[in-house]
Scaffold this active site. Structure first.
Site, PDB file in Angstrom:
ATOM      1  N   ALA A  57       0.826  -1.210   0.000  1.00 23.10           N
ATOM      2  CA  ALA A  57       0.000   0.000   0.000  1.00 23.10           C
ATOM      3  C   ALA A  57       0.859   1.259   0.000  1.00 23.10           C
ATOM      4  CB  ALA A  57      -0.918  -0.004   1.214  1.00 23.10           C
ATOM      5  N   LYS A  71      10.803   1.871   7.957  1.00 25.04           N
ATOM      6  CA  LYS A  71      11.834   1.324   8.836  1.00 25.04           C
ATOM      7  C   LYS A  71      12.523   0.128   8.207  1.00 25.04           C
ATOM      8  CE  LYS A  71       9.061  -1.772  11.650  1.00 25.04           C
ATOM      9  NZ  LYS A  71       8.465  -1.999  12.976  1.00 25.04           N
ATOM     10  N   SER A 103       9.317  -5.536   3.280  1.00 21.68           N
ATOM     11  CA  SER A 103       8.078  -5.394   4.044  1.00 21.68           C
ATOM     12  C   SER A 103       7.306  -6.700   4.048  1.00 21.68           C
ATOM     13  CB  SER A 103       7.221  -4.301   3.415  1.00 21.68           C
ATOM     14  OG  SER A 103       7.964  -3.122   3.302  1.00 21.68           O
ATOM     15  N   THR A 153       4.562  -7.586   3.049  1.00 17.25           N
ATOM     16  CA  THR A 153       3.802  -7.964   1.853  1.00 17.25           C
ATOM     17  C   THR A 153       4.494  -9.070   1.087  1.00 17.25           C
ATOM     18  OG1 THR A 153       3.217  -5.623   1.659  1.00 17.25           O
ATOM     19  CG2 THR A 153       2.706  -7.017  -0.219  1.00 17.25           C
ATOM     20  N   ASP A 170       3.153   0.042  14.216  1.00 13.43           N
ATOM     21  CA  ASP A 170       3.663   1.361  14.571  1.00 13.43           C
ATOM     22  C   ASP A 170       2.694   2.467  14.195  1.00 13.43           C
ATOM     23  OD1 ASP A 170       6.777   0.081  13.380  1.00 13.43           O
ATOM     24  OD2 ASP A 170       6.068   0.197  15.446  1.00 13.43           O
ATOM     25  N   HIS A 176      -5.987 -19.178  13.101  1.00 15.19           N
ATOM     26  CA  HIS A 176      -6.080 -20.400  12.312  1.00 15.19           C
ATOM     27  C   HIS A 176      -6.022 -21.580  13.265  1.00 15.19           C
ATOM     28  CE1 HIS A 176      -4.896 -23.533   9.461  1.00 15.19           C
ATOM     29  NE2 HIS A 176      -5.445 -22.759   8.552  1.00 15.19           N
ATOM     30  N   ARG A 190     -14.303 -25.379  11.069  1.00 16.45           N
ATOM     31  CA  ARG A 190     -13.142 -24.778  11.718  1.00 16.45           C
ATOM     32  C   ARG A 190     -13.445 -24.213  13.108  1.00 16.45           C
ATOM     33  NH1 ARG A 190     -10.382 -19.895   8.610  1.00 16.45           N
ATOM     34  NH2 ARG A 190     -10.053 -21.384   6.957  1.00 16.45           N
ATOM     35  N   ARG A 232     -11.473 -11.251   7.072  1.00 14.79           N
ATOM     36  CA  ARG A 232     -10.855 -10.937   5.792  1.00 14.79           C
ATOM     37  C   ARG A 232     -10.847 -12.183   4.928  1.00 14.79           C
ATOM     38  NH1 ARG A 232      -6.261 -12.254   3.668  1.00 14.79           N
ATOM     39  NH2 ARG A 232      -5.851 -13.353   5.610  1.00 14.79           N
ATOM     40  N   ALA A 258      -6.996 -13.521  -0.358  1.00  5.52           N
ATOM     41  CA  ALA A 258      -6.770 -12.887  -1.659  1.00  5.52           C
ATOM     42  C   ALA A 258      -7.429 -11.530  -1.780  1.00  5.52           C
ATOM     43  CB  ALA A 258      -7.209 -13.775  -2.824  1.00  5.52           C
TER      44      ALA A 258
END
Lengths: 168, 582
Positions: free
Chosen positions: B70, B90, B96, B98, B273, B294, B338, B403, B406
């Site tokens: 992002a 940082k 990162s 991602t 942060d 999970h 689950r 969420r 994907a």
């Protein structure tokens, strides 16, 4: 030389110099030529007054420059430690060629770790790929080009790779 | 040599003082190791905050904190629009978190079968358990195909079908025809390294623009004045200098806070942060109690085992060797859903029948945490001028209570771009900055100073003096940065805990044994006729806003309603709430 807080001694290979790094308030790097070390130690011991002094000792051209900076503050490291380290350093340089001529026989190798599970042959070190590439990188059934290898990662509803769930 | 000199100078001074006095040295002695990139290299050094900490002031049109998916997208989007942008991070951009994402990006491109973004919209709204703001979800799913095509044009090597179109695969929770048409294939991947590839593509693309990157700068706090965000103050980890980045627009893209949990799949740098910065500025964070877990994870190792292991015949056993699922779900046994499995495991754990060493699968792995918000509520949503957020740290509330896989990579690129577009609409490059108090950021520096010297002041033993003086150096003091990160983690953690405790229902990723059901304004499991709508205070279909008072650590909660209408009712009808079952 009580006032030098001694840090490390370095005796690079194929060199007849010993570097003694000390951390004082004004960091000094004391460089000795092996041949002069004992001389210097005696000198320093004799002149150990514990007071601040700055000396620049220049040695004749043939030898390396002796540059000694020492300043006071508080003595932290005993004389013994200093001398011990120089002695070790001396021994190390004694192993090297005398008179400053470097003999390059076998280069100094790092000692290998003891034989264990991390020790691998050079040829094995390339990591084995668990999944084989498809021919032309095209999946035979789905005809996907450039896709993930191995079984379909989303077959259980999450993103599975080698039994682990990476994304869900 | 320089380091030795610097260190010895520190040492020398430290010996003199035995109290907790900060080290005094002249500014002129210290060589500051930064160079200013980009245009307008007029960084000025001042000692307006304190003589011990020289501050370098930079001026930009926009500052982005964080350089993950992002952050990068926002940064170069802004540069493309002509803004003088700084990206403060940082970590090096390609490090990162991602980069760890392997799954793909959802987009209704329709390459495998006929597809419509409205069906994707429906799936996402349902996946969020009707806690997602439908206007944001509308925006994201409608922009998804364009975003993926844009990435592909940037050079991202998606896997392809025979015809050369992007190959899409099935992934959790995606369906066709509003849930009635079976599994949809929407997930576009790059082999098994989509996140890695995305990040590298974005980074490579960003180098075309003249964004100024400030890598290994730890952002300490926002510079807020009169309720407006005027920039960021950061610590350069390399040489210990403090930098103030003044900008009219600040974008926070700092990621999540997985590291508040012992066993997690997040990188060590996921310390929330940005969330903490926002909290310290007195602004709320939204929906922090929704943390994804999970059920089949390896305790302590931080990895997850696919649920397919159960489907393929794996059996869950407790420390007594008993196949405990038989007691909780006699019919489905290990193949139960689950959440049933998770609840059973919790009970087993609590009753002591567990053995960590023996690969007992534990329900303790975090995947993705949620959200900060930039709107300040006074009964209504108002915007904090100059502040934006995107990515995992930003919450347009697309994910709501849960969420979908994907969707997170999609969220990054769409909202990164959206931030850049919004700023481009509301602002023009080269605008003069509003004045900032000369000592802005003083509190952050004071805090950092306090942490830095917290341990060493009472040490008198001369041997330890060496070690601690080194640690108290401001140069490359990773210990200091870790402590600052810990402060941030604690702020995130305390908000998560209090929000979670307050929410007395189970919704999406937030599951409680004592309150097993979803509490909405109506009971959607029955017909709505004849039902009385519950007032706002009595139901839970609302966002939690949490504030922390940094001095006392007290968390206060407020609530904000969910946005139920889409951006354009004609293009895309909003989805009324229903029971979420698959």
């Amino acid at each position: 030389m009580r006032n030098i807080r001694f840090c490390a001694s370095l005796a690079p290979p194929r060199s007849s110099r010993v570097y003694l790094v000390s951390l004082n308030d004004d960091a000094g790097i004391v460089i000795f030529n092996r041949q002069n070390i004992l001389e210097l130690c005696n000198f320093l011991l004799r002149h150990d007054t514990g007071k601040a002094h700055n000396r620049l000792v220049q040695h004749p051209r043939k030898m390396s420059l002796l540059h000694v900076c020492c300043t006071t503050v508080r003595g932290l490291v005993k004389k013994g430690l200093f001398l011990e380290s120089t002695y070790t350093a001396c021994l190390r340089t004694a192993g090297y060629a005398s008179g400053g001529v470097a003999k390059d026989k076998e280069p100094v190798k790092k000692a290998k770790t003891p034989q264990g599970r991390f020790d691998m042959d050079e040829t094995e070190s390339k990591s084995k790929d668990v999944f084989e590439r498809f021919p032309d990188d095209v999946h035979p059934e789905t005809k996907e080009k450039g896709g993930p290898r191995g079984p379909e990662p989303t077959r259980y509803g999450d993103w599975e790779r080698k039994g682990r769930c990476i994304d869900f | 040599m320089a380091a030795v000199c610097a260190a010895s100078r520190v040492l020398g001074r430290k010996i003199v003082s035995s109290k907790a006095l900060p080290v005094v040295w002249q500014t002129s002695n210290r060589k500051l190791h930064f160079s200013v990139y980009g245009k307008g290299g007029d960084a000025k050094v001042s000692d307006a905050i304190s003589t011990q900490y020289p501050v370098v002031d930079h001026e930009f049109d926009a500052v982005v904190v964080g350089a993950g998916g992002a952050g990068l997208r926002a940064a170069f989007g802004l540069s493309e629009a002509g803004f003088n942008t700084a990206c403060v991070t940082k970590l090096f951009p390609t490090r990162s978190h991602t980069v760890a994402a392997q799954g793909g990006i959802n987009a209704a491109l329709g390459n495998m079968e006929e597809d419509d973004w409205r069906w994707h919209f429906y799936d996402t709204v349902k996946g969020s358990d009707w806690l997602g703001d439908q206007d944001a979800i509308h925006y994201m799913t409608e922009q998804a195909p364009a975003a993926v095509v844009e990435l592909e044009n940037f050079g991202m090597p998606f896997s392809r079908t025979e015809e050369g179109r992007i190959y899409q695969r099935a992934f959790g929770g995606q369906s066709l025809k509003f849930g009635k048409g079976g599994q949809a294939h929407r997930c576009c991947c790059v082999a098994d390294r989509t996140g890695h590839s995305l990040l590298h593509t974005l980074y490579g693309r960003s180098l075309r623009y003249d964004t100024s990157y400030f890598v290994e700068y730890f952002a300490l706090d926002l510079l807020m004045e009169d309720g407006e965000c005027k920039g960021v103050i950061a610590l350069c980890m390399e040489d210990g200098s403090i930098h103030r980045f003044r900008a009219k627009n600040t974008v926070i893209a700092t990621g999540g806070y997985g590291r508040t949990y012992f066993s997690c799949t997040s990188a060590h740098t996921s310390t929330g942060d940005g969330n903490a910065m926002v909290t310290r500025a007195g602004l709320p964070c939204q929906d922090l109690e929704f943390v994804q877990f999970h059920p089949t994870g390896i305790y302590g190792a931080g990895c997850l085992i696919t649920e397919g292991c159960r489907g393929e015949g794996g059996i869950l056993i407790n420390s007594e060797g008993e196949r405990f699922m038989e007691r909780y779900a006699p019919n489905a046994k290990d193949l139960a859903s689950r959440d049933v499995v998770s609840r059973s495991m919790t009970i087993e754990l609590r009753e002591g029948r567990y053995n960590i060493l023996n690969l007992y699968y534990n329900i303790n792995l975090l995947f993705c945490a949620q959200n900060t918000v930039i709107t300040h509520k006074d009964g209504e949503d108002t915007v904090v001028p100059g502040l934006y957020a995107c990515g995992e740290s930003g919450c347009a509330s697309v994910h709501g209570a849960n969420r979908l896989g994907a969707n997170s990579l999609l969220d990054l690129v769409v909202f990164g771009r959206a931030c850049a577009l919004t700023i481009a609409e509301t602002d023009t490059p080269g605008e003069k900055l509003s004045p900032l108090k000369p000592n802005a950021g003083e509190a952050s520096v004071a805090n950092m100073d306090k942490i830095r010297f917290a341990n060493g002041s009472t040490r008198t033993s001369e041997i330890r003096l060496n070690i601690y003086s080194f640690q108290q150096s401001i140069v490359w003091n990773t210990d200091l940065v870790e402590t600052l990160e810990l402060q941030n983690l604690m702020l995130n953690g305390v908000q998560t805990i209090v929000s979670a405790e307050a929410r007395t229902e189970s919704r999406g990723a937030h599951a409680r044994e004592d309150f097993k059901d979803r509490v909405d304004e109506y009971d959607y499991s029955k017909s709505l006729q004849g039902q009385v709508k519950k007032p706002f205070e009595q139901h839970w279909r609302k966002h939690t806003l949490s504030y922390v008072d940094p001095k006392t650590g007290k968390v206060t909660l407020e609530y904000r309603p969910v946005i139920d209408n889409s951006l354009n009712a004609e293009e895309c009808a909003a989805i009324p709430p229903a029971i979420r079952s698959y």
